[in-house]
Motif scaffolding. Structure first.
Motif, PDB file in Angstrom:
ATOM      1  N   ALA A  85       0.811  -1.220   0.000  1.00  0.00           N
ATOM      2  CA  ALA A  85       0.000   0.000   0.000  1.00  0.00           C
ATOM      3  C   ALA A  85       0.842   1.267   0.000  1.00  0.00           C
ATOM      4  O   ALA A  85       0.521   2.244  -0.685  1.00  0.00           O
ATOM      5  CB  ALA A  85      -0.936  -0.010   1.210  1.00  0.00           C
ATOM      6  N   ALA A 108      -8.712   6.409  -0.959  1.00  0.00           N
ATOM      7  CA  ALA A 108      -9.725   5.551  -1.581  1.00  0.00           C
ATOM      8  C   ALA A 108      -9.111   4.713  -2.695  1.00  0.00           C
ATOM      9  O   ALA A 108      -9.455   3.526  -2.858  1.00  0.00           O
ATOM     10  CB  ALA A 108     -10.863   6.409  -2.121  1.00  0.00           C
ATOM     11  N   ARG A 109      -8.197   5.287  -3.455  1.00  0.00           N
ATOM     12  CA  ARG A 109      -7.555   4.547  -4.539  1.00  0.00           C
ATOM     13  C   ARG A 109      -6.717   3.379  -4.005  1.00  0.00           C
ATOM     14  O   ARG A 109      -6.642   2.318  -4.613  1.00  0.00           O
ATOM     15  CB  ARG A 109      -6.661   5.466  -5.362  1.00  0.00           C
ATOM     16  CG  ARG A 109      -7.401   6.294  -6.404  1.00  0.00           C
ATOM     17  CD  ARG A 109      -6.414   7.187  -7.121  1.00  0.00           C
ATOM     18  NE  ARG A 109      -7.016   7.871  -8.257  1.00  0.00           N
ATOM     19  CZ  ARG A 109      -6.941   7.442  -9.504  1.00  0.00           C
ATOM     20  NH1 ARG A 109      -6.313   6.317  -9.780  1.00  0.00           N
ATOM     21  NH2 ARG A 109      -7.483   8.122 -10.483  1.00  0.00           N
ATOM     22  N   GLY A 111      -7.256   1.942  -1.072  1.00  0.00           N
ATOM     23  CA  GLY A 111      -8.127   1.013  -0.380  1.00  0.00           C
ATOM     24  C   GLY A 111      -8.036   1.080   1.126  1.00  0.00           C
ATOM     25  O   GLY A 111      -8.328   0.078   1.816  1.00  0.00           O
ATOM     26  N   TYR A 112      -7.638   2.236   1.655  1.00  0.00           N
ATOM     27  CA  TYR A 112      -7.539   2.419   3.101  1.00  0.00           C
ATOM     28  C   TYR A 112      -8.254   3.702   3.494  1.00  0.00           C
ATOM     29  O   TYR A 112      -8.549   4.557   2.647  1.00  0.00           O
ATOM     30  CB  TYR A 112      -6.068   2.501   3.540  1.00  0.00           C
ATOM     31  CG  TYR A 112      -5.338   1.177   3.505  1.00  0.00           C
ATOM     32  CD1 TYR A 112      -5.213   0.404   4.645  1.00  0.00           C
ATOM     33  CD2 TYR A 112      -4.782   0.702   2.315  1.00  0.00           C
ATOM     34  CE1 TYR A 112      -4.543  -0.813   4.616  1.00  0.00           C
ATOM     35  CE2 TYR A 112      -4.122  -0.505   2.268  1.00  0.00           C
ATOM     36  CZ  TYR A 112      -3.996  -1.274   3.431  1.00  0.00           C
ATOM     37  OH  TYR A 112      -3.348  -2.474   3.380  1.00  0.00           O
ATOM     38  N   THR A 399      -8.899  -2.681 -12.923  1.00  0.00           N
ATOM     39  CA  THR A 399      -8.197  -1.467 -12.530  1.00  0.00           C
ATOM     40  C   THR A 399      -6.717  -1.607 -12.825  1.00  0.00           C
ATOM     41  O   THR A 399      -6.044  -2.495 -12.290  1.00  0.00           O
ATOM     42  CB  THR A 399      -8.385  -1.182 -11.025  1.00  0.00           C
ATOM     43  OG1 THR A 399      -9.776  -1.059 -10.737  1.00  0.00           O
ATOM     44  CG2 THR A 399      -7.665   0.101 -10.627  1.00  0.00           C
ATOM     45  N   CYS A 404      -2.444   0.558  -8.475  1.00  0.00           N
ATOM     46  CA  CYS A 404      -3.224  -0.675  -8.380  1.00  0.00           C
ATOM     47  C   CYS A 404      -2.380  -1.817  -7.810  1.00  0.00           C
ATOM     48  O   CYS A 404      -1.144  -1.781  -7.828  1.00  0.00           O
ATOM     49  CB  CYS A 404      -3.798  -1.068  -9.741  1.00  0.00           C
ATOM     50  SG  CYS A 404      -2.595  -1.738 -10.902  1.00  0.00           S
ATOM     51  N   ASP A 405      -3.063  -2.819  -7.325  1.00  0.00           N
ATOM     52  CA  ASP A 405      -2.424  -4.022  -6.798  1.00  0.00           C
ATOM     53  C   ASP A 405      -2.058  -4.927  -7.975  1.00  0.00           C
ATOM     54  O   ASP A 405      -2.921  -5.331  -8.753  1.00  0.00           O
ATOM     55  CB  ASP A 405      -3.396  -4.736  -5.852  1.00  0.00           C
ATOM     56  CG  ASP A 405      -2.797  -5.969  -5.210  1.00  0.00           C
ATOM     57  OD1 ASP A 405      -2.500  -6.937  -5.940  1.00  0.00           O
ATOM     58  OD2 ASP A 405      -2.630  -5.963  -3.983  1.00  0.00           O
ATOM     59  N   GLN A 408      -3.802  -8.430  -8.027  1.00  0.00           N
ATOM     60  CA  GLN A 408      -5.235  -8.288  -8.288  1.00  0.00           C
ATOM     61  C   GLN A 408      -5.480  -7.954  -9.755  1.00  0.00           C
ATOM     62  O   GLN A 408      -6.409  -8.487 -10.377  1.00  0.00           O
ATOM     63  CB  GLN A 408      -5.831  -7.210  -7.390  1.00  0.00           C
ATOM     64  CG  GLN A 408      -7.343  -7.040  -7.586  1.00  0.00           C
ATOM     65  CD  GLN A 408      -7.923  -5.967  -6.685  1.00  0.00           C
ATOM     66  OE1 GLN A 408      -7.222  -5.371  -5.881  1.00  0.00           O
ATOM     67  NE2 GLN A 408      -9.210  -5.713  -6.815  1.00  0.00           N
TER      68      GLN A 408
END
Length: 496
Positions: A85, A108-109, A111-112, A399, A404-405, A408
């Motif tokens: 992250a 938000a992008r 994810g936290y 995404t 991005c991850d 994922q």
């Protein structure tokens, strides 16, 4: 790395430029922070402390050294080789996410929550997202002050400051002098007449050496899409879709830097444009770390020694790279260029390029949403793969962006029809910047492996590649350089 005092102090003692960007050296007695390679006399160890970034040093009250300019050093390669992250947030901050979307949008992008992200960045980087964005604004402003004749009001706007007063106060605090003094200290022969509104802005992009620029430049030139990209006068040129408008960039590689000439529709996009150009050429890579691992394999040692410092030919837009990867499935480089060229001319936004032959930006996902099948002269299955990909990108089902991850994104890609491991790994390698991506089924990789006496079956080659981790993407680039192919020709034999 900044937590290991002895390691950092030894690096500073050796004035090793390879560590520039990994940490900064702060001198308690002077209140100044420097690059590890700064040529000034090294203070006593008890008077030194280390910070992970310029932002952290500035936040602690230290000012940038006027000699080595640590606030203008290349970015830390650490953020490009990690998928966690913090690394994803750092890549988004470099792309201007805080200035465009605020800290809430950045969180938000990733994810936290905002508080969680603040806490993670403080713990690892020594500064929160606002301080990191501020440091980036200072860096952009300093480059413009020292290398251009732009009015300070335009520079403040271009760097992302809210007002002239904020610009003046921040530069004075960070550089220990007002903008006027900073400009007067500049060597005038390094200046370029520059201004917003379509005039050229010339910058020098630093790079860690060794820098085998022929590989990355040749690859980008070979795949240049007509109307969107070209090679002219020894420079790779392309159009950019930016948050506030379009841009045209010309990149001329040299052994120790890249000369970058930018023409921007909106000067406020400058920092984002620079970040994307650095990403395109993989300028923040750490070549010594790559060489150390790959050189340990006797089968690859001679290839690495022939052209050390390879960079990955990346992209200025991750979604564009995903579309181009699907267009390039099972076709030649020339055919892939032709497919992409049709989309650019039909759906891209027109641009003005008085210094070359560029005509359009590469179309966005939104512009491709209602694509006409007549512009897709390809087999039905691949046409379906492309339209499904575009739909997934438009709906956020897929995404791909700097934050991005990686894993994922791979899973999301592989869930789409017609997208297999080769496409997913190419997107991960060239689009997302995963340093350990490995398209084992790539024809060029297998041909190069055969020439070197390596296994060519996908499973066996993948097993052999374990010794190249975590730098398998760079191993792929080295393998590609062994082929008699246009991707290895710089400057190219044909004028684009």
């Amino acid at each position: 790395m900044h937590d290991d005092f002895d390691h950092c102090y030894r690096a500073v003692q050796s004035r090793d430029s390879r560590f520039d960007g990994w940490f900064v050296t702060a001198v308690k007695t002077t209140g100044i922070y420097c690059r590890p390679s700064c040529p000034v006399r090294l203070p006593l160890a008890r008077n030194v402390c280390f910070y992970p970034s310029s932002a952290a040093a500035q936040r602690a009250g230290f000012r940038a050294c006027k000699r080595c300019r640590p606030d203008a050093s290349p970015g830390s390669p650490e953020w490009n080789v990690r998928g966690d992250a913090v690394a994803r947030a750092m890549r988004l901050i470099a792309d201007g996410a805080v200035d465009r979307e605020g800290v809430t949008g950045l969180a938000a992008r990733v994810g936290y929550t905002t508080r969680q992200l603040e806490r993670m960045l403080q713990a690892e980087v020594g500064a929160g997202p606002l301080a990191l964005a501020r440091a980036q604004r200072v860096q952009t402003a300093r480059v413009l002050i020292e290398t251009t004749d732009m009015p300070f009001s335009d520079i403040a706007f271009a760097a992302g400051f809210a007002s002239i007063r904020q610009f003046n106060d921040t530069i004075r605090a960070a550089c220990d002098m007002p903008p006027t003094t900073l400009r007067h200290r500049t060597i005038h022969r390094d200046r370029h007449d520059s201004a917003p509104g379509g005039q050229a802005l010339s910058l020098r992009l630093p790079v860690r050496t060794p820098f085998a620029y022929e590989g990355v430049s040749g690859h980008l030139a070979a795949g240049a899409v007509p109307g969107c990209e070209e090679v002219r006068d020894g420079a790779y040129r392309r159009t950019l879709r930016l948050p506030s408008g379009y841009g045209v960039v010309s990149l001329t590689p040299q052994p120790d830097h890249v000369r970058c000439t930018l023409v921007l529709e909106q000067v406020r996009d400058l920092a984002t444009a620079i970040a994307r150009c650095r990403r395109l050429l993989d300028l923040d890579a750490d070549p010594e770390a790559v060489i150390t691992v790959l050189d340990a394999d006797a089968d690859l040692r001679d290839v690495v020694a022939k052209a050390p410092g390879q960079r990955i030919p990346r992209t200025v837009d991750e979604e564009e790279l995903a579309v181009r990867a699907v267009l390039g499935q099972q076709v030649s480089t020339k055919a892939a260029r032709a497919h992409a060229g049709r989309l650019v001319s039909a759906y891209g936004s027109p641009v003005t390029d008085p210094h070359g032959g560029l005509t359009h930006t590469f179309p966005s996902t939104a512009q491709l949403a209602d694509i006409d099948p007549a512009h897709l002269a390809m087999p039905t299955a691949r046409r379906r793969s492309l339209t499904t990909l575009i739909s997934a990108l438009a709906s956020d089902e897929l995404t791909v962006n700097p934050g991005c991850d990686w894993e994922q994104a791979r899973r999301q890609l592989l869930a789409l029809p017609g997208i297999g491991p080769w496409t997913a790994e190419i997107v991960a390698m060239r689009g997302l910047g995963d340093p350990d991506a490995f398209p084992a089924s790539d024809l060029g990789v297998r041909m190069a492996a055969e020439q070197l006496g390596l296994a060519t079956k996908v499973r066996a080659l993948t097993a052999h590649s374990a010794r190249w981790r975590p730098w398998r993407s760079y191993a792929v680039q080295h393998l590609w350089t062994t082929l008699d192919h246009s991707v290895n020709q710089w400057p190219p034999k044909e004028t684009m």
